[in-house]
Design a protein around this motif. Structure first.
Motif, PDB file in Angstrom:
ATOM      1  N   ILE B   5       1.112  -1.232   0.148  1.00  0.00           N
ATOM      2  CA  ILE B   5       0.106   0.092  -0.500  1.00  0.00           C
ATOM      3  C   ILE B   5       0.516   1.026   0.134  1.00  0.00           C
ATOM      4  N   GLU B  11       0.758   3.298  -5.374  1.00  0.00           N
ATOM      5  CA  GLU B  11       0.235   4.407  -5.181  1.00  0.00           C
ATOM      6  C   GLU B  11      -0.617   5.207  -6.781  1.00  0.00           C
ATOM      7  N   PHE B  14      -2.866   3.525  -9.042  1.00  0.00           N
ATOM      8  CA  PHE B  14      -4.095   3.499  -8.626  1.00  0.00           C
ATOM      9  C   PHE B  14      -4.317   4.908  -8.601  1.00  0.00           C
ATOM     10  N   ALA B  15      -4.164   5.830  -8.239  1.00  0.00           N
ATOM     11  CA  ALA B  15      -4.396   7.616  -8.079  1.00  0.00           C
ATOM     12  C   ALA B  15      -4.690   7.684  -9.191  1.00  0.00           C
ATOM     13  N   LEU B  18      -7.374   9.436 -10.923  1.00  0.00           N
ATOM     14  CA  LEU B  18      -8.285  10.780 -10.621  1.00  0.00           C
ATOM     15  C   LEU B  18      -8.067  12.217 -10.537  1.00  0.00           C
ATOM     16  N   TYR B  19      -6.717  12.038 -10.631  1.00  0.00           N
ATOM     17  CA  TYR B  19      -6.222  12.874 -10.944  1.00  0.00           C
ATOM     18  C   TYR B  19      -6.360  14.233 -11.931  1.00  0.00           C
ATOM     19  N   VAL B  20      -6.765  13.167 -12.616  1.00  0.00           N
ATOM     20  CA  VAL B  20      -7.351  14.176 -14.178  1.00  0.00           C
ATOM     21  C   VAL B  20      -8.310  14.810 -13.555  1.00  0.00           C
ATOM     22  N   ILE B  22     -12.041  16.094 -13.024  1.00  0.00           N
ATOM     23  CA  ILE B  22     -12.818  15.995 -12.793  1.00  0.00           C
ATOM     24  C   ILE B  22     -14.367  16.080 -13.245  1.00  0.00           C
ATOM     25  N   PHE B  27     -17.418  11.943 -11.722  1.00  0.00           N
ATOM     26  CA  PHE B  27     -17.191  11.510 -10.711  1.00  0.00           C
ATOM     27  C   PHE B  27     -18.967  10.649 -10.211  1.00  0.00           C
ATOM     28  N   TYR B  30     -18.034   7.460  -9.729  1.00  0.00           N
ATOM     29  CA  TYR B  30     -17.825   6.396  -8.700  1.00  0.00           C
ATOM     30  C   TYR B  30     -18.672   6.494  -7.561  1.00  0.00           C
TER      31      TYR B  30
END
Lengths: 270, 240
Positions: B5, B11, B14-15, B18-20, B22, B27, B30
């Motif tokens: 993790i 990290e 996975f993330a 989500l940085y683009v 939204i 969203f 989600y």
């Protein structure tokens, strides 16, 4: 996975993002604990449920509310058929026998729901009548209204199945009871449609009902829908027509859609 | 676990999506993500990938995928039946009846194909095999034999879905089952009326006191359907 970053980004499109959560402190506390326990693998699910709560349509109605909603529709149907029989326009023989049988089922559903709501400590809705000023004088239009009521009933019960998951009255599973009523309404709908020389199912385009009953087949998910659970039905196998794709699945109506004045809501009155 | 993790590579991987930026619409994905997560849980919940036991019995499986396989088995049976009806129509069908059965054949084939697609998508490796129908007791040239078999299958299908809804843990699947069962009920009503007009919901199938249709447990439904399927089916774990 950075929850704070997600929320920060959300706040750019929705300033009220934090206000949507039950309690921001509780959210972050729970998140922190989840991470501590090393259960971060479960975090996506947690985050998703968090957003589902924050942005979900409305709160789930109580079981009593769902049953009273069903009772409202059953009382409406029961009174409609009582008026239809009293009006004396139904031809004797098979038509009269069918309408009488359907009326008996609606009365049985009313009694069953009344007893169930009472057993759960609720107060059953009463006094729901089919609006006299709307009741048609001629048999053909009466049948059209019957089709509208039955097909609406099928869509309405279907729309509440999710709200009855796990609901019990003693040892009786209420979801199962609702499904057992739902399929009877579908049988009624099929027969009434046949009496009107319509297919017993709902094709992609159903314009068989006179104004103002058309909205029975519209909605957020109209009966013409051909995509189920993300699957384009017309593209399955060697391909299917839009009519077969639409007819092979009935669609739900939400409580708000059913009680809207353009649908059953407009038929309730004195 | 914690090492994985904390790894920065994971990290970032996975993330990253989500940085683009939204958009408001995206969203909601989600919010809908639990459905996908449930599907993952589904595919991971049973420990045997093989749906055929050593003695040749086909196990429908457990949990939600067991219910889906159960529905898939029944839809396979119905689809095969109507395909045969259309292929060799009864010699004494009345006007319009072949056209009717042609449409019903399409509905049932759609249900079959839909379950196949949904199970393969949501629970890879858990789908039961293609079943082999046994229609030796049906006289396809006879209208009466075809109508009575259709009535049996449709009423059984309605009772099966009515009894299985409570075993589904995923609301989305329950809604799908509800969307299908009312179409089966429409078929049932119509074929009953073809046999004898007015029997669409008579007291042989609807309880006159409660106004309720039948609901049957999976093992009872499979026991009734078994005569028409060559493979031995095991429904004992469906929904459990």
């Amino acid at each position: 996975m950075n929850i704070f970053r997600i929320i920060e980004q959300l706040s750019e499109v929705d300033a009220d993002v934090l206000g949507r959560f039950d309690s921001r402190r509780a959210v972050f506390k729970t998140l922190g604990e989840t991470a501590k326990k090393g259960a971060l693998a479960a975090a996506p699910v947690f985050v998703a449920s968090l957003f589902q709560k924050a942005y979900g349509q409305t709160t789930k109605p109580s079981v009593i509310e769902v049953l009273n909603y069903a009772q409202t529709l059953e009382l409406l149907e029961e009174d409609f058929y009582a008026k239809m029989i009293a009006a004396g326009q139904v031809p004797t023989g098979a038509p009269a026998a069918a309408i009488t049988l359907i009326k008996q089922h609606e009365t049985a559903h009313v009694k069953l729901l009344d007893a169930t709501i009472k057993a759960l400590g609720g107060t059953p809705v009463t006094g729901i009548k089919f609006k006299s000023s709307v009741f048609p004088a001629d048999y053909a239009t009466q049948l059209a209204y019957a089709q509208a009521l039955e097909d609406t009933g099928v869509r309405a019960y279907k729309g509440q199945a999710g709200n009855l998951m796990g609901a019990m009255a003693g040892t009786t599973n209420l979801l199962q009871v609702a499904l057992q009523i739902h399929s009877v309404e579908a049988r009624h709908a099929a027969h009434i449609r046949t009496m009107r020389a319509q297919p017993s199912w709902i094709p992609a385009s159903d314009s068989s009902l006179p104004a103002p009953l058309g909205p029975v087949y519209t909605g957020a998910i109209p009966e013409s829908n051909t995509t189920q659970s993300g699957v384009d039905i017309t593209k399955l196998g060697a391909g299917y027509s839009a009519t077969d794709a639409a007819a092979s699945f009935d669609e739900i109506l939400t409580m708000a859609e059913v009680t809207d004045a353009s649908r059953a809501g407009g038929l309730i009155g004195a | 676990m914690s090492k994985i993790i904390n790894s920065s590579e994971d990290e970032a991987g996975f993330a990253q999506p989500l940085y683009v930026p939204i958009k408001r619409r995206s969203f909601f994905m989600y919010a809908g993500a639990t459905a996908g997560a449930t599907a993952l849980l589904l595919s991971g919940c049973s420990d045997d990938d093989d749906t055929v036991t050593p003695n040749g019995t086909v196990s429908l499986g457990s949990g939600d995928v067991g219910v889906l396989n159960y529905a898939y088995a029944l839809e396979q049976l119905e689809a095969a039946f109507y395909a045969a009806v259309v292929k060799t129509p009864a010699t004494d069908f009345k006007t319009g009846e072949l056209a009717y059965f042609t449409q019903v054949a399409a509905h049932e084939a759609i249900h079959r194909d839909f379950f196949k697609a949904a199970i393969n998508r949501d629970a890879p490796g858990k789908i039961i095999q293609d079943l082999t129908p046994d229609f030796s007791k049906i006289t396809f040239t006879s209208r009466q034999s075809v109508l009575e078999t259709a009535r049996t299958f449709e009423d059984l299908g309605v009772a099966a879905y009515n009894g299985a809804g409570k075993y589904l843990k995923t609301a989305a699947y329950l809604v799908i089952a509800g969307q299908i069962v009312s179409v089966e009920a429409r078929h049932a009503a119509y074929v009953r009326d073809l046999i004898s007009n007015g029997t669409f919901a008579d007291s042989s199938i609807i309880d006159a006191t409660t106004g309720l249709d039948k609901a049957m447990e999976p093992v009872d439904v499979i026991s009734a359907a078994q005569a028409f399927i060559k493979e031995k089916l095991d429904a004992t774990s469906v929904g459990k």
